[in-house]
Design a protein around this motif. Structure first.
Motif, PDB file in Angstrom:
ATOM      1  N   ARG A  79       0.887  -1.222  -0.102  1.00  0.00           N
ATOM      2  CA  ARG A  79      -0.047   0.105   0.009  1.00  0.00           C
ATOM      3  C   ARG A  79       0.761   1.245   0.079  1.00  0.00           C
ATOM      4  NH1 ARG A  79      -3.152  -3.002   3.741  1.00  0.00           N
ATOM      5  NH2 ARG A  79      -2.037  -1.874   5.463  1.00  0.00           N
ATOM      6  N   GLU A  80       1.880   1.286   0.666  1.00  0.00           N
ATOM      7  CA  GLU A  80       2.906   2.370   0.757  1.00  0.00           C
ATOM      8  C   GLU A  80       3.942   2.274  -0.450  1.00  0.00           C
ATOM      9  OE1 GLU A  80       4.769   2.465   4.926  1.00  0.00           O
ATOM     10  OE2 GLU A  80       3.013   1.861   5.501  1.00  0.00           O
ATOM     11  N   GLY A  81       3.664   1.538  -1.321  1.00  0.00           N
ATOM     12  CA  GLY A  81       4.689   1.464  -2.519  1.00  0.00           C
ATOM     13  C   GLY A  81       6.105   1.197  -2.142  1.00  0.00           C
ATOM     14  N   MET A  82       6.263   0.343  -1.119  1.00  0.00           N
ATOM     15  CA  MET A  82       7.707   0.158  -0.282  1.00  0.00           C
ATOM     16  C   MET A  82       8.142  -1.495  -0.669  1.00  0.00           C
ATOM     17  SD  MET A  82       8.659   0.169   3.727  1.00  0.00           S
ATOM     18  CE  MET A  82       7.610   1.715   3.756  1.00  0.00           C
ATOM     19  N   GLY A  83       9.157  -1.725  -1.099  1.00  0.00           N
ATOM     20  CA  GLY A  83       9.580  -2.878  -1.432  1.00  0.00           C
ATOM     21  C   GLY A  83       9.940  -3.702  -0.275  1.00  0.00           C
ATOM     22  N   VAL A  84       9.820  -5.053  -0.283  1.00  0.00           N
ATOM     23  CA  VAL A  84       9.929  -5.956   0.685  1.00  0.00           C
ATOM     24  C   VAL A  84      11.286  -6.904   0.486  1.00  0.00           C
ATOM     25  CG1 VAL A  84       9.013  -7.702   2.163  1.00  0.00           C
ATOM     26  CG2 VAL A  84       7.489  -5.824   1.398  1.00  0.00           C
ATOM     27  N   ARG A  85      12.040  -7.105   1.179  1.00  0.00           N
ATOM     28  CA  ARG A  85      12.959  -8.184   1.318  1.00  0.00           C
ATOM     29  C   ARG A  85      13.308  -8.799   2.295  1.00  0.00           C
ATOM     30  NH1 ARG A  85      13.668  -9.509  -3.549  1.00  0.00           N
ATOM     31  NH2 ARG A  85      15.747 -10.394  -2.935  1.00  0.00           N
ATOM     32  N   VAL A  86      13.798 -10.057   2.484  1.00  0.00           N
ATOM     33  CA  VAL A  86      13.864 -10.952   3.469  1.00  0.00           C
ATOM     34  C   VAL A  86      15.467 -11.160   3.800  1.00  0.00           C
ATOM     35  CG1 VAL A  86      13.296 -13.294   4.483  1.00  0.00           C
ATOM     36  CG2 VAL A  86      11.857 -11.959   3.248  1.00  0.00           C
ATOM     37  N   VAL A  87      15.603 -11.222   5.061  1.00  0.00           N
ATOM     38  CA  VAL A  87      17.210 -11.450   5.269  1.00  0.00           C
ATOM     39  C   VAL A  87      17.155 -12.926   6.004  1.00  0.00           C
ATOM     40  CG1 VAL A  87      17.093 -10.764   7.640  1.00  0.00           C
ATOM     41  CG2 VAL A  87      19.157 -10.630   6.602  1.00  0.00           C
ATOM     42  N   GLY A  88      18.217 -13.640   5.567  1.00  0.00           N
ATOM     43  CA  GLY A  88      18.314 -15.096   5.953  1.00  0.00           C
ATOM     44  C   GLY A  88      19.711 -15.069   6.965  1.00  0.00           C
ATOM     45  N   GLY A  89      20.653 -15.917   6.531  1.00  0.00           N
ATOM     46  CA  GLY A  89      21.805 -16.053   7.311  1.00  0.00           C
ATOM     47  C   GLY A  89      23.001 -15.292   7.094  1.00  0.00           C
ATOM     48  N   GLY A  90      22.747 -14.396   5.950  1.00  0.00           N
ATOM     49  CA  GLY A  90      23.620 -13.382   5.517  1.00  0.00           C
ATOM     50  C   GLY A  90      24.859 -13.848   4.783  1.00  0.00           C
TER      51      GLY A  90
END
Length: 165
Positions: free
Chosen positions: A31-42
């Motif tokens: 809704r905010e036009g914001m991207g989403v990413r997921v962090v794992g173990g790096g």
């Protein structure tokens, strides 16, 4: 990342504990036009996690590990670290085919980045994926499986997070 050559400054940092929380975070970001990413173990060398949007850490997401020795399959939550799977798999008479030095990686991270393949006989972790659940941009859950939509499953296997959480 663990090399220290990738950094990001997300607008939001989330530690969801349920799929419903992930859905709401994704809906709100969309809704905010914001991207989403997921962090794992790096462990990723390229900047696949970097975002100035919403960053999710799934390690608190209902840590489920269920094995089925008859079908030689395991069901687990996206944020489960590979190292947390070793004992339950051993107890069920199962093991992972190929993990290399990625014990601190999450299962979703290892699958979505195509980690640790050594050829046709010992394929990457993602080649073992037979089904999964993705939270897509509108917050809905999309189930993918070999039986339901093999091509979509193949895309999800090494999606680098581009199909959803």
């Amino acid at each position: 990342n663990w090399f220290g050559n990738q950094k990001c400054y997300p607008n939001q940092l989330h530690f969801p504990q349920s799929e419903a929380e992930v859905q709401e975070i994704v809906r709100a970001a969309s809704r905010e036009g914001m991207g989403v990413r997921v962090v794992g173990g790096g462990h990723s060398l390229p900047p696949v996690v970097s975002t100035d949007g919403a960053l999710l850490d799934l390690t608190r997401l209902n840590p489920v590990i269920r094995s089925n020795p008859h079908s030689c399959t395991v069901t687990c939550s996206a944020g489960v670290k590979l190292s947390a799977m070793f004992d339950p798999l051993w107890d069920a008479g199962l093991a992972m085919k190929n993990i290399g030095d990625l014990a601190d990686s999450t299962i979703a991270g290892a699958v979505s980045t195509g980690a640790q393949g050594t050829g046709v006989k010992l394929q990457c972790t993602s080649a073992s994926m037979v089904s999964g659940r993705l939270v897509i941009a509108n917050g809905e859950v999309l189930e993918v499986s070999k039986d339901r939509d093999g091509e979509l499953l193949k895309a999800a296997q090494v999606s680098i997070g581009m199909l959803g959480v």
